[in-house]
Motif scaffolding. Structure first.
Motif, PDB file in Angstrom:
ATOM      1  N   ARG A  67     -63.394 -12.119  81.020  1.00 21.85           N
ATOM      2  CA  ARG A  67     -64.595 -11.303  80.956  1.00 21.85           C
ATOM      3  C   ARG A  67     -64.171  -9.845  81.087  1.00 21.85           C
ATOM      4  NH1 ARG A  67     -69.302 -11.148  85.282  1.00 21.85           N
ATOM      5  NH2 ARG A  67     -71.091 -11.160  83.880  1.00 21.85           N
ATOM      6  N   VAL A 116     -71.275  -0.040  80.856  1.00 23.54           N
ATOM      7  CA  VAL A 116     -72.635  -0.472  80.516  1.00 23.54           C
ATOM      8  C   VAL A 116     -72.831  -1.973  80.747  1.00 23.54           C
ATOM      9  CG1 VAL A 116     -73.079   1.348  78.845  1.00 23.54           C
ATOM     10  CG2 VAL A 116     -71.965  -0.770  78.092  1.00 23.54           C
ATOM     11  N   GLY A 117     -71.782  -2.630  81.189  1.00 27.32           N
ATOM     12  CA  GLY A 117     -71.927  -4.064  81.443  1.00 27.32           C
ATOM     13  C   GLY A 117     -70.843  -4.846  80.735  1.00 27.32           C
ATOM     14  N   VAL A 118     -71.225  -6.041  80.254  1.00 24.49           N
ATOM     15  CA  VAL A 118     -70.244  -6.934  79.649  1.00 24.49           C
ATOM     16  C   VAL A 118     -69.833  -6.410  78.277  1.00 24.49           C
ATOM     17  CG1 VAL A 118     -69.858  -9.289  78.818  1.00 24.49           C
ATOM     18  CG2 VAL A 118     -71.258  -8.903  80.858  1.00 24.49           C
ATOM     19  N   LEU A 119     -68.506  -6.380  78.038  1.00 25.42           N
ATOM     20  CA  LEU A 119     -67.996  -6.038  76.707  1.00 25.42           C
ATOM     21  C   LEU A 119     -67.664  -7.343  76.016  1.00 25.42           C
ATOM     22  CD1 LEU A 119     -66.778  -3.768  74.748  1.00 25.42           C
ATOM     23  CD2 LEU A 119     -64.583  -4.528  75.691  1.00 25.42           C
ATOM     24  N   ASN A 120     -68.068  -7.449  74.768  1.00 27.37           N
ATOM     25  CA  ASN A 120     -67.726  -8.641  74.021  1.00 27.37           C
ATOM     26  C   ASN A 120     -66.218  -8.698  73.888  1.00 27.37           C
ATOM     27  OD1 ASN A 120     -67.741 -10.843  72.241  1.00 27.37           O
ATOM     28  ND2 ASN A 120     -69.765 -10.197  71.499  1.00 27.37           N
ATOM     29  N   ILE A 121     -65.626  -9.811  74.267  1.00 20.01           N
ATOM     30  CA  ILE A 121     -64.164  -9.909  74.282  1.00 20.01           C
ATOM     31  C   ILE A 121     -63.592  -9.679  72.888  1.00 20.01           C
ATOM     32  CG2 ILE A 121     -64.130 -12.417  73.961  1.00 20.01           C
ATOM     33  CD1 ILE A 121     -61.845 -10.570  76.390  1.00 20.01           C
ATOM     34  N   GLU A 146     -72.325 -16.168  77.316  1.00 17.26           N
ATOM     35  CA  GLU A 146     -72.705 -14.919  77.971  1.00 17.26           C
ATOM     36  C   GLU A 146     -72.947 -13.885  76.870  1.00 17.26           C
ATOM     37  OE1 GLU A 146     -71.164 -12.366  81.744  1.00 17.26           O
ATOM     38  OE2 GLU A 146     -69.657 -13.079  80.355  1.00 17.26           O
ATOM     39  N   PHE A 147     -73.918 -13.061  77.068  1.00 11.47           N
ATOM     40  CA  PHE A 147     -74.203 -12.023  76.072  1.00 11.47           C
ATOM     41  C   PHE A 147     -73.693 -10.690  76.591  1.00 11.47           C
ATOM     42  CE2 PHE A 147     -76.814 -15.474  74.895  1.00 11.47           C
ATOM     43  CZ  PHE A 147     -76.957 -15.395  73.513  1.00 11.47           C
ATOM     44  N   ASP A 148     -73.128  -9.891  75.678  1.00  9.19           N
ATOM     45  CA  ASP A 148     -72.577  -8.621  76.136  1.00  9.19           C
ATOM     46  C   ASP A 148     -73.689  -7.575  76.273  1.00  9.19           C
ATOM     47  OD1 ASP A 148     -73.193  -7.594  73.664  1.00  9.19           O
ATOM     48  OD2 ASP A 148     -71.134  -7.574  72.912  1.00  9.19           O
ATOM     49  N   ALA A 149     -73.288  -6.373  76.622  1.00 10.91           N
ATOM     50  CA  ALA A 149     -74.276  -5.339  76.921  1.00 10.91           C
ATOM     51  C   ALA A 149     -75.154  -5.023  75.723  1.00 10.91           C
ATOM     52  CB  ALA A 149     -73.557  -4.078  77.392  1.00 10.91           C
ATOM     53  N   LYS A 150     -74.642  -5.338  74.516  1.00 12.48           N
ATOM     54  CA  LYS A 150     -75.451  -5.057  73.316  1.00 12.48           C
ATOM     55  C   LYS A 150     -76.314  -6.247  72.914  1.00 12.48           C
ATOM     56  CE  LYS A 150     -71.617  -3.400  71.317  1.00 12.48           C
ATOM     57  NZ  LYS A 150     -70.738  -3.051  70.200  1.00 12.48           N
ATOM     58  N   VAL A 197     -75.024  -9.246  72.156  1.00 13.77           N
ATOM     59  CA  VAL A 197     -74.295 -10.109  71.235  1.00 13.77           C
ATOM     60  C   VAL A 197     -73.585 -11.182  72.052  1.00 13.77           C
ATOM     61  CG1 VAL A 197     -72.510 -10.175  69.453  1.00 13.77           C
ATOM     62  CG2 VAL A 197     -74.002  -8.169  69.667  1.00 13.77           C
ATOM     63  N   SER A 198     -73.531 -12.365  71.536  1.00 11.24           N
ATOM     64  CA  SER A 198     -72.924 -13.468  72.290  1.00 11.24           C
ATOM     65  C   SER A 198     -71.427 -13.261  72.426  1.00 11.24           C
ATOM     66  CB  SER A 198     -73.199 -14.792  71.588  1.00 11.24           C
ATOM     67  OG  SER A 198     -72.668 -14.765  70.277  1.00 11.24           O
ATOM     68  N   THR A 199     -70.872 -13.728  73.571  1.00  7.50           N
ATOM     69  CA  THR A 199     -69.426 -13.667  73.773  1.00  7.50           C
ATOM     70  C   THR A 199     -68.879 -15.077  73.795  1.00  7.50           C
ATOM     71  OG1 THR A 199     -69.494 -13.850  76.161  1.00  7.50           O
ATOM     72  CG2 THR A 199     -69.770 -11.647  75.247  1.00  7.50           C
ATOM     73  N   ASP A 200     -67.544 -15.171  73.907  1.00  5.88           N
ATOM     74  CA  ASP A 200     -66.911 -16.481  73.941  1.00  5.88           C
ATOM     75  C   ASP A 200     -67.072 -17.168  75.286  1.00  5.88           C
ATOM     76  OD1 ASP A 200     -65.753 -16.671  71.364  1.00  5.88           O
ATOM     77  OD2 ASP A 200     -64.406 -15.052  71.932  1.00  5.88           O
ATOM     78  N   ARG A 201     -67.381 -16.372  76.300  1.00 10.00           N
ATOM     79  CA  ARG A 201     -67.437 -16.942  77.637  1.00 10.00           C
ATOM     80  C   ARG A 201     -68.717 -17.753  77.796  1.00 10.00           C
ATOM     81  NH1 ARG A 201     -68.792 -14.577  82.819  1.00 10.00           N
ATOM     82  NH2 ARG A 201     -67.700 -15.778  84.397  1.00 10.00           N
TER      83      ARG A 201
END
Lengths: 1010, 511
Positions: free
Chosen positions: A882, A887-892, B268-272, B274-278
């Protein structure tokens, strides 16, 4: 026994078999004698001999004893007018031996003498063993009479008692009684109740039905078959019908003669016919069996010589029983005070009727088929010898032809039977047609013939019918019972049933009988044993999968196809495992003790092959803990219980909290407890909960309520509400559906006891069953009981589950009365995760998208210091990696080393689990370590009190003012060495944080939850 | 000669003729959308309802009401489900109207097959400003089938369902969709002492966002276990004053308990957004419990049972009118006749109550006819004047208890433990749980259990209706005393209340 059965399976040469059987008989010293050629046993018969000798070595299930009064009874029954030719002989001796109907005068039974009314009433009461009542009544009656009128004849006094009893029970009217008590019976009117006149048939039927508690039958059926039914007294009609239906009384010549007298022998037979009621009312049992051995015994243990016999019998149900008779030699010097002759010692003996001769146990022979009556104290009251297996055989046959003129029948011999009774065999006899002998028998002139239980003659015996033949020692047919064995079907080569035993090593498999019987060690198991020819070549399926022969287990349902020789050619079986639900009380190295939902406990062996499953995952036995709820897959047979699989229940039923508070009410209508002033147990301390005043907690179905102290007694809700209002109690709760907490254990504290301040410690010296452990650091013995709340691995368990070196938080009390210390709450702390994660900080040198990234050099956090290493570090990117940015989670997939949003040269925190990156954070670099206790959490804002800051120069933690920090979207939060989230930070949590500067406000970069 | 004995009674009866109606399983109280309702309650069609949805990529719990309307015409039922739900956290609303059409067919062996299809569907979800819409039937495929097996006192049903919903996300023109595919297993039972229904639903959720660089496609799974049950509970209440003509009495209260447990794997969805792999695992449960309704049972003052082992059970039986009268002539250790046992069994194993939500529309024909009806006793030895006739006939008609041979009931014979056990197991229809051909019961005296009762004895022991004595014997040939019968009856009630329901709730959800 089992080995022998296998043996029989292996041996196919009958001659060799016979030899072994005979040798075995010789060795055992049982005198069977040489079987005469015409009486040569069939294969099954042989099996029986062999089997029964082997059984005799086993221990008897029940032991019966001879009757001390037997010699006296034999003296009484020495009737001159009863001999072997009398049809009612057995009935007369049986009722005599049971004391229901005795002789008319000394040495005479008086067979044809009519029974008087008073005798009939006495008979009815004696049949159910109520003589003592009558005796008391009679004496009381007599004592109430004026001295002059008192009767001196004891018999009359006794009969008075019976008559009075009959009146009390409504068998006769008060007027009848008055008539009967009239001193001068001759003056009575004709219709009066004359006690000495003969009783009517219907009266006897009525009285007997009443005392035997036979239910009256309102609708006449049997009665209507008799022409004189209308002459039956209407009051007695229903009872006469009931006895007719039960076959207890019978008509003759189309009449039942309700008003005729009944002779004494008829009365005896009526009682014999009602045997099942009579024995039932007296608590007696009627058994049948075959005498296996008679062994003399000698015993000198108490000084006087006791000689006797031990008679071993195989009962019809397969049970092995013993009858023990004994005789004391007169060693104590007792003498007849009249004659001076030494008394013979007391004897406990049997009353035996064999071939029309009455005598004691000396009459019994090995091989006798006997019927015997035992009382509730296991004393044998009467023995009737039906026949001897050497004198009489019972043979199941299929009839191939009957020559009625010459009285000869041709049959196919199927198998021998122990009793002439279809119920003694099972429906599906697995004999071999090819091996069955054809033979001819002569039919005796007087043969009794029945078809399906109905008396008939030889003309009704058809070809191809199956029958049970009774043969005497000369092989003359004495009786033919045509019955259907259910074997004349095409499907006879396929047998099915429940597997009793599978022993491929010894080459056999045994089924229970088709009707589910055969669980005892009965000889008939021979008939359900099948042999493997070559078990490696036999086609065997279990649960529709091809398996080896040893996979078939006891309790399986099996279909077996037999070949021409009657051996197994193929098996198809399915298991009959059962599911049981329970809770693990104790897990031992190779065993578990489990408590089922009905409260019963069982110890089960956990073999290597037992699967342990949790959440659809094979986990192994080490994952099983005390207190876990489990579903067990069990192969339960009447021999043993075999555990196959353990499924551990999912996450539910963890103890989430332990509360303390004053209980104001337990309401079992709404299943709720109301608690005043609730406190929660947190690491050994009691803290007030948010809620003020009274709170209700629902309770679970199986809530256990204890009054705690060192004893721990169970309380019911009523008592608790009535006597313990507002008393303090400890409450263990589990979380259930919808997040609701449910009380599972409530333990009242004794208000006189004192609270001990110790709140944590290490357990030692808890030996199982001792009920106490030693608290290591204070070396004090602490008692526990069922009322102690013991939580380990999140499960509610018992004190027995506590182990040495368990670290626990405790709530201890000291008992006022004894001064003992006892544990009210023991909560074993979970061991920390062994290998926590490592926190790095470094500059990203390279990113291999979706594969890995490399830090140029890195620092690793050790305590409060960052240790720098001047080497690159490559960490893997996994599906679970992760990346947190401001701004929060970055898409990997956007974690790239090129383009506008390149992350190259960025300095990041990395939480790594071995070589894998778990969390990458772009949070800024912080140097100040601060710790404190959370006083409030408000969205991303956390306030800390008792804050301290680490002084790197003095290596000391210095106090600072209360601190308020702001959690960033990319702050790293770690708990117990694992990545966590802000949801785990609550009021009261202790935190260590890394922030930018020493001020009491500002952003936090890393949070460790402690 | 026997013919004389048939006593025929001619009774005048007024009959209201109605169309024959098919029996339907009483399932669907929670709908088929992965939610729970507060359960059946007389006179209520609007139920409290909770549901969890996964279409946004994380579980969102909606709460509100569900109203169910059923209309039956012959072998067809039309059911309309109307959902009105809200979520305060995300400022969400959900409205949904579904109309199902269900056909039932009774087969020769009395089992009933049922098939449902959807005739109309509409759904609107508004969540955090995004709308998710199913405009009509074409966006919702649904099929369900089940088998109903009516046993003397319990009606079991089991079935499966499959559905596919395609939601439009935002305006239809944008072409963004979330698809929810679901397959589920349904099982349950209905009987007087309680009913239960459980659903195990497996979801696959896939989201698809179109449009060049922003295209995003993801998938997740969810499992939802639902158990909805209600139980008639019995509780003794002792009176407060002493000077009252009875000591206390039993209260029968109906409790509804509905739980839902879900577990899902969603990206999990990222800050934008968009879906992530996690993938994240979410797990939680919901529960609705209704306020119990209660009813009072009559009581008696039996003189001869105070302190008896079975005092409690006997008092329950008086409450349930298994034993009648004021109890002055009651002797607990007298044997129980077969007639009395039949009477008791009819009282305990009551008929399955009809579905309160069901309105049988055809029952409007009011043509009254007078007709002579002949009542004939099924048994030669039970005259229609027998005081137990009604109960014996009812027990026989419902297949609770058979005769003792051709046309013989033997009403005055005492009932044995074996026969009582057999009757119980037949009543609940579980005789087939025993292994074939005939089970070997785990009692020491297995061999003396009459062959016809051996399977029943095996099953009764497994499910806890009977236990061996302290020597491990069942004593099958022993005659039952009234006290023993009371204990056995009360075990049967406990089984019908609690034990059977566990099989459809906790055990199904937790393992």
């Amino acid at each position: 026994m089992k080995k022998l059965r296998g043996f029989t399976g292996k041996l196919k040469i009958t001659l060799l078999f016979l030899c072994i059987a005979l040798i075995f008989v010789e060795v055992s010293g049982v005198l069977f004698g040489e079987p005469s050629p015409q009486n040569e046993p069939s294969p099954q018969r042989r099996g029986f001999y062999l089997g029964s000798v082997a059984i005799a070595a086993e221990e008897a299930d029940i032991i019966y004893y001879g009757d001390a009064g037997a010699e006296a009874v034999l003296g009484n029954l020495n009737y001159t007018d009863v001999s072997r030719n009398i049809w009612s002989q057995n009935a007369i001796y049986e009722v005599g031996a049971l004391g229901i109907l005795k002789g008319e005068a000394y040495g005479r039974f008086g067979r044809t003498v009519p029974l008087t009314k008073e005798e009939a009433i006495a008979l009815a009461y004696r049949a159910v063993g109520r003589e003592a009542e009558a005796q008391e009544l009679g004496i009381a009656l007599n004592n109430a009479r004026p001295v002059a009128d008192r009767k001196t004849n004891s018999q009359d006094v006794l009969y008075d008692g019976f008559l009075q009893l009959a009146m009390n029970d409504g068998l006769i009217s008060a007027r009848d009684l008055a008539d009967a008590f009239n001193a001068d019976q001759t003056t009575l009117a004709d219709e009066s109740f004359r006690r000495k006149s003969s009783a009517q048939r219907q009266q006897i039927a009525y009285w007997l039905a009443r005392t035997l508690n036979v239910q009256p039958v309102a609708q006449q059926q049997e009665l209507l078959n008799y022409t004189d039914w209308r002459s039956v007294d209407p009051d007695m009609l229903m009872y006469v019908e009931a006895l007719l239906r039960g076959g207890i009384i019978n008509g003759s010549g189309g009449r039942i003669n309700p008003r005729q007298p009944v002779t004494r022998e008829q009365a005896a037979q009526i009682v014999k016919n009602a045997e099942s009621f009579v024995l039932g009312a007296r608590g007696y049992l009627n058994n049948s069996g075959i005498v296996e051995s008679i062994a003399p015994t000698q015993d000198y243990t108490d000084g006087s010589a006791v000689s006797g016999k031990n008679i071993t019998i195989t009962n019809a149900n397969g049970r092995l029983v013993s009858i023990i008779t004994s005789a004391y030699a007169n060693a104590s010097g007792t003498k007849n005070e009249n004659t001076g002759a030494p008394l013979t010692g007391s004897k406990s003996e049997l009353v035996v009727l064999r071939n029309g001769i009455l005598g004691n146990s000396n009459l019994l022979n090995v091989g006798d088929r006997i019927q015997y009556i035992t009382d509730s104290s296991n004393t044998v009251k009467y023995v009737f010898v039906i026949s001897n297996i050497r004198d009489v055989r019972y043979l199941a046959v299929q009839i191939s032809g009957v020559d009625r003129a010459n009285l000869v029948m041709d049959v196919i011999q199927l198998f021998d039977m122990n009793y002439p009774d279809i119920s003694s065999i099972s429906g599906d006899q697995s004999f071999n047609w090819s091996k069955n002998e054809r033979s001819s028998f002569r039919i005796a002139e007087s043969t009794s013939i029945s078809v399906n239980g109905i008396r008939t003659d030889l003309s009704a015996v058809t070809d191809d019918a199956t029958a049970i033949l009774t043969l005497d020692s000369n092989n003359l047919v004495k009786e033919i019972q045509c019955v259907d064995f259910g074997i004349n079907t095409e499907a006879r080569r396929v047998v099915r049933g429940i597997v009793e035993e599978n022993n491929p090593d010894l080459g056999y498999l045994t089924l229970f009988n088709e009707d589910g019987s055969g669980s005892g060690n009965s000889g008939s198991a021979m008939l359900r044993t099948y042999n493997y020819v070559d078990q490696n070549k036999t086609e065997i399926y279990r649960n529709h999968k091809l398996v080896k022969a040893d996979s078939i287990q006891a309790g399986d349902t099996a279909y077996i196809r037999l070949d021409d020789d009657g051996d197994i050619s193929s098996i198809s079986a399915v298991d009959n495992y059962t599911k049981k639900y329970g809770k693990i009380i104790s897990k031992l190295p190779t065993e578990i003790i489990v408590e089922y939902e009905d409260g019963t406990q069982q110890l089960l062996f956990v073999g290597d092959g037992v699967l342990v499953v949790r959440d659809k995952l094979l986990v192994g036995l080490q994952a099983l803990n005390d207190g876990d709820r489990v579903r067990l897959l069990i192969n339960e047979t009447n021999r043993d219980t075999d555990l196959k699989e353990i499924t551990i229940e999912g996450t539910d039923h963890y103890v989430t909290n332990i509360y303390k508070g004053r209980i104001t009410n337990i309401d079992d209508m709404s299943d709720k407890i109301t608690v005043l002033g609730m406190q929660v147990f947190n690491k050994g301390n009691w803290e007030r909960i948010d809620w003020k005043g009274v709170k209700t907690i629902p309770f679970a179905d199986g809530l256990k309520i204890y009054s705690a102290s060192s004893g721990g007694t169970v309380l019911d809700i009523d008592t608790a509400n009535r006597l313990l209002y507002s008393n303090e109690a400890y409450i263990a709760v589990e979380k259930t559906y919808g997040g609701e907490e449910q009380a599972v254990l409530l333990s009242y504290r004794n208000s006189t006891d004192t609270i001990v301040p110790t709140n944590s410690g290490t357990i030692s010296g808890n030996t199982s069953g001792s009920g106490s452990f030693i608290l290591a650091h204070v070396n004090r013995e602490i008692y526990y009981s069922a009322g102690s709340i013991v939580v380990k691995n999140g499960r509610l368990t018992t004190g027995n589950s506590l182990n040495d070196k368990d670290k626990a938080y405790l709530a201890l009390d000291r008992e006022y009365s004894s001064g003992n210390y006892y544990a009210s709450v023991v909560s074993v702390d979970q061991p920390q995760a062994a290998n926590g994660m490592i926190l790095y900080r470094g500059r990203i040198k390279d990113i291999n998208e979706e594969l890995n990234f490399t830090l140029e050099s890195f620092s690793q956090l050790q305590g409060t210091d960052w240790e720098y290493s001047n080497t690159p570090k490559t960490l893997n990117i996994t599906f679970d990696t992760r990346v947190l940015i401001d701004v929060g989670v970055l898409n990997i997939r956007d974690f790239k080393g090129y383009g506008a949003d390149s992350y190259l040269n960025r300095t990041v925190y990395v939480v790594a689990d071995g070589p894998n990156a778990v969390l990458v954070s772009t949070a800024p670099y912080g140097i100040e370590n601060v710790r404190g206790t959370v006083s409030s959490v408000n969205d991303d804002e956390i306030s800390l009190r008792r804050a301290k800051i680490y002084n790197a120069s003095t290596y000391m933690w210095d106090n600072i003012a209360d601190t308020t920090i702001n959690v960033l979207k990319n702050s790293v939060i770690i708990k117990d060495g694992r990545v966590s989230n802000i949801g785990n930070i609550t009021k009261g949590t202790t935190l260590r944080i890394i922030k930018k500067d020493a001020s009491t406000v500002g952003d936090v970069y890393i949070i460790f939850i402690e | 000669m026997k013919k004389e004995l048939y006593k025929l009674l001619i009774v005048l009866l007024s009959l209201i003729l109605i169309f024959p109606s098919s029996a339907f399983a009483r399932e669907g109280i929670c709908g088929y959308e992965g939610g729970i309702s507060s359960g059946e309650e007389a006179g209520r069609t609007e139920l409290e309802y909770h549901e969890v949805i996964f279409i946004t990529g994380e579980p969102v719990v909606f709460k509100g009401t569900l109203s169910i309307k059923k209309n039956q015409r012959k072998d067809k039922i039309n059911t309309t489900y109307t959902y009105n739900l809200r979520n305060t956290e995300h400022d969400g609303t959900l409205t949904r109207v579904l109309v199902f059409e269900t056909y039932a067919q009774t087969k020769e062996n009395c089992q009933i097959t049922e098939t449902s299809s959807l005739t109309s569907a509409r759904e609107n979800i508004d969540l955090d400003g995004t709308t998710y819409t199913i405009a009509n039937r074409s966006g919702y495929e649904f099929t369900r089938s089940s088998l109903i097996d009516p046993q003397p006192a319990v009606q079991y049903h089991s079935g499966s369902m499959r559905s596919r919903k395609v939601y439009q996300v935002g305006a239809a023109s944008e072409g963004n969709t979330v698809t929810v595919e679901c397959d589920g297993k349904i099982s349950g039972y209905d009987q007087y002492w309680g009913n239960a229904e459980s659903l195990k639903l497996n979801y696959v959720i896939s989201g698809e966002k179109v449009g060049g660089n922003n295209a995003d496609r993801w998938g997740g799974t969810a499992t939802v276990s639902i158990s909805s049950r209600s139980i008639e509970e019995l509780q003794y209440q002792k009176n407060l004053p002493d000077q009252i003509s009875f000591e206390g009495s039993y209260v029968q209260s109906r409790k509804n308990n509905n739980v839902l447990e879900y577990k899902c794997f969603l990206p999990e969805f990222d800050a934008k957004g968009v879906s992530t792999d996690r993938m994240l695992e979410y797990k939680d449960s919901l529960k609705i419990e209704t306020f119990p309704t209660q009813e009072r049972l009559p009581t008696a003052n039996p003189a001869n049972i105070r302190g008896h082992w079975a005092e409690k059970e006997i008092m329950i039986m008086f409450g349930l009118e298994v034993f009648k009268g004021n109890g002055s002539n009651f002797f607990p250790d007298n044997y129980m006749s077969r007639a009395e046992f039949a009477t008791g069994l009819v009282q305990i194993a009551k008929e399955i109550p009809s579905d309160p939500a069901l309105k049988v529309r055809a029952a409007t024909t009011t043509r009254r006819t007078s007709r002579k009806e002949l009542i004939v006793s099924p048994f030669d030895d039970v005259s229609i004047e027998n005081v137990y006739f009604e109960q014996i006939k009812s027990a026989y008609d419902r297949n609770l208890l058979n005769g003792k041979g051709y046309n013989i009931f033997a009403p005055n014979d005492s009932i044995t433990r074996a026969d009582a056990t057999l009757a119980f197991v037949r009543t609940i229809g579980l005789e087939n749980m025993a292994p074939t051909p005939t089970a070997v019961a785990d009692f020491r005296d297995n061999d003396i259990i009459p062959a016809h009762a051996r399977n029943a004895a095996y099953v009764a022991q497994k499910i806890g209706l009977i236990r061996g004595d302290n020597r491990g014997n069942m004593n099958p040939t022993k005659r039952l005393t009234k006290a023993e019968a009371a204990v056995m009856f009360s075990n049967l009630i406990k089984y019908l209340q609690y034990d059977i329901s566990k099989e459809y709730s906790e055990r199904l959800i937790n393992y």
